[in-house]
Design an enzyme around this catalytic site. Structure first.
Site, PDB file in Angstrom:
ATOM      1  N   SER A   1       0.700  -1.093   0.028  1.00 17.44           N
ATOM      2  CA  SER A   1      -0.045   0.139   0.105  1.00 17.44           C
ATOM      3  C   SER A   1       1.082   1.223  -0.056  1.00 17.44           C
ATOM      4  O   SER A   1       1.773   1.514  -0.885  1.00 17.44           O
ATOM      5  CB  SER A   1      -0.896  -0.013   1.343  1.00 17.44           C
ATOM      6  OG  SER A   1      -2.022   0.910   1.046  1.00 17.44           O
TER       7      SER A   1
ATOM      8  N   ASP B   1      -9.114  -6.418  -3.683  1.00 16.84           N
ATOM      9  CA  ASP B   1      -8.066  -5.246  -3.403  1.00 16.84           C
ATOM     10  C   ASP B   1      -8.604  -4.024  -3.999  1.00 16.84           C
ATOM     11  O   ASP B   1      -9.178  -3.862  -5.162  1.00 16.84           O
ATOM     12  CB  ASP B   1      -6.866  -5.472  -4.011  1.00 16.84           C
ATOM     13  CG  ASP B   1      -5.739  -5.090  -3.154  1.00 16.84           C
ATOM     14  OD1 ASP B   1      -6.095  -3.858  -2.436  1.00 16.84           O
ATOM     15  OD2 ASP B   1      -4.581  -5.596  -2.894  1.00 16.84           O
TER      16      ASP B   1
ATOM     17  N   HIS C   1      -7.099  -5.800   0.490  1.00 19.47           N
ATOM     18  CA  HIS C   1      -6.023  -5.161   0.409  1.00 19.47           C
ATOM     19  C   HIS C   1      -4.738  -5.664   1.597  1.00 19.47           C
ATOM     20  O   HIS C   1      -3.704  -5.516   1.210  1.00 19.47           O
ATOM     21  CB  HIS C   1      -6.425  -3.484   0.828  1.00 19.47           C
ATOM     22  CG  HIS C   1      -5.352  -2.712   0.441  1.00 19.47           C
ATOM     23  ND1 HIS C   1      -4.801  -2.659  -0.554  1.00 19.47           N
ATOM     24  CD2 HIS C   1      -4.779  -1.738   1.486  1.00 19.47           C
ATOM     25  CE1 HIS C   1      -3.917  -1.343  -0.569  1.00 19.47           C
ATOM     26  NE2 HIS C   1      -3.924  -1.252   0.710  1.00 19.47           N
TER      27      HIS C   1
END
Length: 330
Positions: A138, A280, A307
């Site tokens: 991320s 995701d 995610h």
């Protein structure tokens, strides 16, 4: 991105109907997880000191792997399943400055991308490492991307998991994902971008409904949740809000105009792996497109994960990482 420490407990009462896909049962930890570190250090970096924990032998033949958490402002706890890799290489987890167990100077001058890149390399230098595998998830993927473009010679490999590479692309995906929600939730999420105390509870419930679909499908295993809850802080909202914004799908902070796509051509493609979860918020379509723009790079999708891949499906993620790391150790 990924405010993994944000409250994601679904609201009750009049807004409970918004919780359309509540998190499933907690995933079990991997069998070889190591909750306790073999070694800890407070490492001097630009702006302060960061907490680093190590499992495994840093002097082993195989290069270690370091994992960069998201946020900005989350912490290392949701990578604990990765410590199962310590049976054949050292695993390094750390909290970025102003996060987790690290120093909290609270100075926005520190909250710039180049300093986070320098922070990562200061950890490498502290332990005297020539080469290592770098996995960024991320927002951690943003730092890893920048590091990979600047320090190719220090990488055994680079793994960009659900990375924030372009805020524009991220928000376009977020818009599509929001539009896929039922109209009432979608409209409420849009209204929540303008603060209204009267909507605070409903906005949190709508945000949680989005997160339950695209950020984390399962709560952490009890042992990991207990570890998280024992941290002095598992999430620092000040840095998240300053750099990103209110929620995953709203960028109002300093990263609002971030575009790292020019850096992709500077990566060592054959040593770069892009990863996304099946569900995701960093969508597989977008992440795979980034991978295709890097000659020689690979893309992999992890089924049954949103995610937070290392939390949602750690067994599949680790089964993917082990052969990749071994292939690129040399």
């Amino acid at each position: 991105m990924s405010g993994m420490g944000r409250r994601t407990v679904l609201a009750t009462g009049g807004v409970a109907a918004l919780a359309l896909s509540a998190p499933g049962r907690a995933r079990p930890t991997t069998g070889a997880i190591r909750l306790r570190p073999d070694r800890e250090a407070m490492v001097a970096v630009p702006g302060g000191r960061v907490y680093v924990r190590v499992n495994g032998d840093l002097k082993a033949k195989r290069p270690p792997i370091v994992l960069l958490h998201g946020g900005p402002g989350s912490s290392h706890w949701y990578f604990l399943n990765a410590t199962a890799l310590a049976d054949d290489r050292a695993v390094i987890l750390y909290d970025q400055l102003d996060s987790g167990r690290s120093d909290m100077p609270g100075d926005p001058a520190n909250w710039v991308v180049p300093r986070f890149v320098d922070e990562l390399d200061a950890i490498r230098a502290h332990f005297g490492l020539d080469r290592w595998h770098v996995l960024g998830a991320s927002w951690g993927g943003t730092v890893a991307l920048e590091y990979g473009a600047r320090h190719r010679d220090r990488l055994a490999s680079l793994i960009l998991q659900s990375p924030l590479i372009s805020t524009g692309r991220w928000l376009a995906d977020a818009r599509r994902l929001k539009d896929s929600m039922p109209a009432g939730v979608r409209d409420l999420l849009d209204r929540c971008d303008t603060p209204d105390p009267a909507l605070a509870v409903a906005c949190q419930a709508a945000t949680d409904a989005f997160y339950a679909r695209y950020v984390r499908l399962h709560p952490p295993a009890p042992a990991i949740a207990a570890y998280r809850d024992a941290l002095p802080r598992s999430f620092s909202p000040n840095i998240y809000t300053y750099m990103w914004g209110r929620a995953e799908f709203t960028a109002t902070g300093t990263l609002a105009d971030y575009d790292g796509t020019p850096l992709l051509r500077k990566l060592d493609g054959p040593r770069t792996l892009f990863v996304a979860g099946e569900h995701d918020e960093a969508t597989p379509a977008t992440v795979s497109a980034f991978a295709r723009s890097v000659p020689g790079a690979r893309f992999a999708e992890v089924a049954g994960a949103a995610h937070s891949i290392m939390n949602d499906n750690p067994a599949a993620f680790l089964a993917m990482l082990r052969p990749w790391l071994a292939e690129h150790d040399a």
